[in-house]
Design an enzyme around this catalytic site. Structure first.
Site, PDB file in Angstrom:
ATOM      1  N   GLN A 195       2.921   9.983   1.428  1.00 21.52           N
ATOM      2  CA  GLN A 195       4.133   9.244   1.598  1.00 21.52           C
ATOM      3  C   GLN A 195       5.014   9.912   0.428  1.00 21.52           C
ATOM      4  O   GLN A 195       6.368   9.788   0.505  1.00 21.52           O
ATOM      5  CB  GLN A 195       4.058   7.633   1.568  1.00 21.52           C
ATOM      6  CG  GLN A 195       3.447   7.165   2.996  1.00 21.52           C
ATOM      7  CD  GLN A 195       3.437   5.643   2.659  1.00 21.52           C
ATOM      8  OE1 GLN A 195       2.098   5.390   2.147  1.00 21.52           O
ATOM      9  NE2 GLN A 195       4.322   4.947   3.128  1.00 21.52           N
ATOM     10  N   CYS A 204       6.073  -0.431   6.889  1.00 21.77           N
ATOM     11  CA  CYS A 204       5.649   0.598   6.119  1.00 21.77           C
ATOM     12  C   CYS A 204       6.672   1.179   5.333  1.00 21.77           C
ATOM     13  O   CYS A 204       8.014   1.310   5.785  1.00 21.77           O
ATOM     14  CB  CYS A 204       5.179   1.941   7.358  1.00 21.77           C
ATOM     15  SG  CYS A 204       4.760   3.532   6.302  1.00 21.77           S
ATOM     16  N   LEU A 205       6.535   1.447   4.392  1.00 18.75           N
ATOM     17  CA  LEU A 205       7.783   1.892   3.111  1.00 18.75           C
ATOM     18  C   LEU A 205       8.363   3.288   3.831  1.00 18.75           C
ATOM     19  O   LEU A 205       9.315   3.492   3.372  1.00 18.75           O
ATOM     20  CB  LEU A 205       6.978   2.183   1.822  1.00 18.75           C
ATOM     21  CG  LEU A 205       6.615   1.032   1.042  1.00 18.75           C
ATOM     22  CD1 LEU A 205       5.805   1.441  -0.292  1.00 18.75           C
ATOM     23  CD2 LEU A 205       7.706   0.042   0.896  1.00 18.75           C
ATOM     24  N   HIS A 212      -2.238   7.257   6.914  1.00 23.15           N
ATOM     25  CA  HIS A 212      -1.127   8.194   6.443  1.00 23.15           C
ATOM     26  C   HIS A 212      -1.720   9.551   5.953  1.00 23.15           C
ATOM     27  O   HIS A 212      -1.181  10.569   6.124  1.00 23.15           O
ATOM     28  CB  HIS A 212      -0.624   7.498   5.289  1.00 23.15           C
ATOM     29  CG  HIS A 212       0.511   6.596   5.532  1.00 23.15           C
ATOM     30  ND1 HIS A 212       1.799   7.117   6.077  1.00 23.15           N
ATOM     31  CD2 HIS A 212       0.670   5.256   5.207  1.00 23.15           C
ATOM     32  CE1 HIS A 212       2.551   5.971   6.423  1.00 23.15           C
ATOM     33  NE2 HIS A 212       1.945   5.035   5.927  1.00 23.15           N
ATOM     34  N   GLY A 266       0.933  -1.097  -0.032  1.00 24.77           N
ATOM     35  CA  GLY A 266      -0.110  -0.068  -0.024  1.00 24.77           C
ATOM     36  C   GLY A 266       0.701   1.301   0.033  1.00 24.77           C
ATOM     37  O   GLY A 266       2.092   1.254   0.581  1.00 24.77           O
ATOM     38  N   HIS A 281      -4.157   1.566   7.579  1.00 24.42           N
ATOM     39  CA  HIS A 281      -2.976   1.872   7.768  1.00 24.42           C
ATOM     40  C   HIS A 281      -2.820   3.141   6.646  1.00 24.42           C
ATOM     41  O   HIS A 281      -1.935   4.185   7.060  1.00 24.42           O
ATOM     42  CB  HIS A 281      -1.918   0.839   7.637  1.00 24.42           C
ATOM     43  CG  HIS A 281      -0.449   1.089   7.461  1.00 24.42           C
ATOM     44  ND1 HIS A 281       0.415   0.514   8.266  1.00 24.42           N
ATOM     45  CD2 HIS A 281       0.286   2.021   6.609  1.00 24.42           C
ATOM     46  CE1 HIS A 281       1.552   1.226   7.944  1.00 24.42           C
ATOM     47  NE2 HIS A 281       1.587   2.087   6.823  1.00 24.42           N
ATOM     48  N   GLU A 282      -3.244   2.886   5.582  1.00 26.04           N
ATOM     49  CA  GLU A 282      -2.901   3.852   4.429  1.00 26.04           C
ATOM     50  C   GLU A 282      -3.864   5.178   4.960  1.00 26.04           C
ATOM     51  O   GLU A 282      -3.341   6.289   4.542  1.00 26.04           O
ATOM     52  CB  GLU A 282      -3.275   3.446   3.235  1.00 26.04           C
ATOM     53  CG  GLU A 282      -2.481   2.290   2.765  1.00 26.04           C
ATOM     54  CD  GLU A 282      -0.896   2.275   2.854  1.00 26.04           C
ATOM     55  OE1 GLU A 282      -0.569   3.431   2.905  1.00 26.04           O
ATOM     56  OE2 GLU A 282      -0.446   1.380   2.961  1.00 26.04           O
TER      57      GLU A 282
HETATM   58 NI    NI Z   1       2.677   2.957   5.684  1.00 30.73          NI
END
Ligand code: NI
Length: 168
Positions: A51, A92-93, A138, A46, A134-135
């Protein structure tokens, strides 16, 4: 299409609350495609626009085993269908290399606009439900490390700051 740079914790820009998308036009579709390409390139399931330092309510996901089911959510909103929490080890990226257990509801109903600008509603469970929440976090300037102990969060922050200094 282009691969975009992903912000890393504790970059303060990750704390920005994203604004609703006003129109789904070609420029936005191009951003969607860049987000997907960036997510696949980074090996994530995701990615939220936040991000990549674009503060619009837009996220992409692909939780399919073969990574061939891109999903696009513009202005997503969700309601919890089952309040029982499930535990997942989340990564998480934007927090590269760290995984921590987070508890979240496992069944949700999400409403959003798709890449074509059409509204849709769907029910998600398991990994897809966790990932969507989670997204959306963000887009609200939240990270999964906000759910863990301050001590652990501080340790991750220090290590990532050190790694970023080395890379710079
Ligand atoms: Ni993330």
């Amino acid at each position: 299409m282009a691969i975009m740079d992903i912000l890393s914790f504790p970059d303060p820009r990750l704390r920005t609350r994203a604004a609703p998308v006003e129109s789904v036009d070609d420029a936005l579709r191009s951003l969607v495609d860049d987000l997907l390409e960036t997510m696949y390139d980074a090996g994530g399931i995701g990615l939220a626009a936040t991000q990549v330092n674009v503060h619009k309510r837009l996220l992409v996901m692909d939780t399919s085993p073969d990574r061939d089911r891109p999903r696009v959510y513009i202005n997503p909103e969700f309601e919890v269908l089952d309040p029982e929490l499930g535990e997942y080890d989340e990564g998480c990226l934007s927090v590269p290399g760290y995984y921590e257990t987070v508890n979240r509801p496992q069944r949700i109903r999400v409403s959003a606009l798709g890449r074509d600008g059409e509204a849709f509603t769907e029910e998600l469970d398991g990994l897809a439900a966790i990932c969507l929440q989670h997204e959306v976090d963000h887009l609200d300037g939240k990270l999964f490390v906000d759910y863990i102990s301050p001590l652990k969060r501080q340790r991750i922050r220090r290590k990532l700051e050190k790694a970023q200094r080395v890379r710079a």
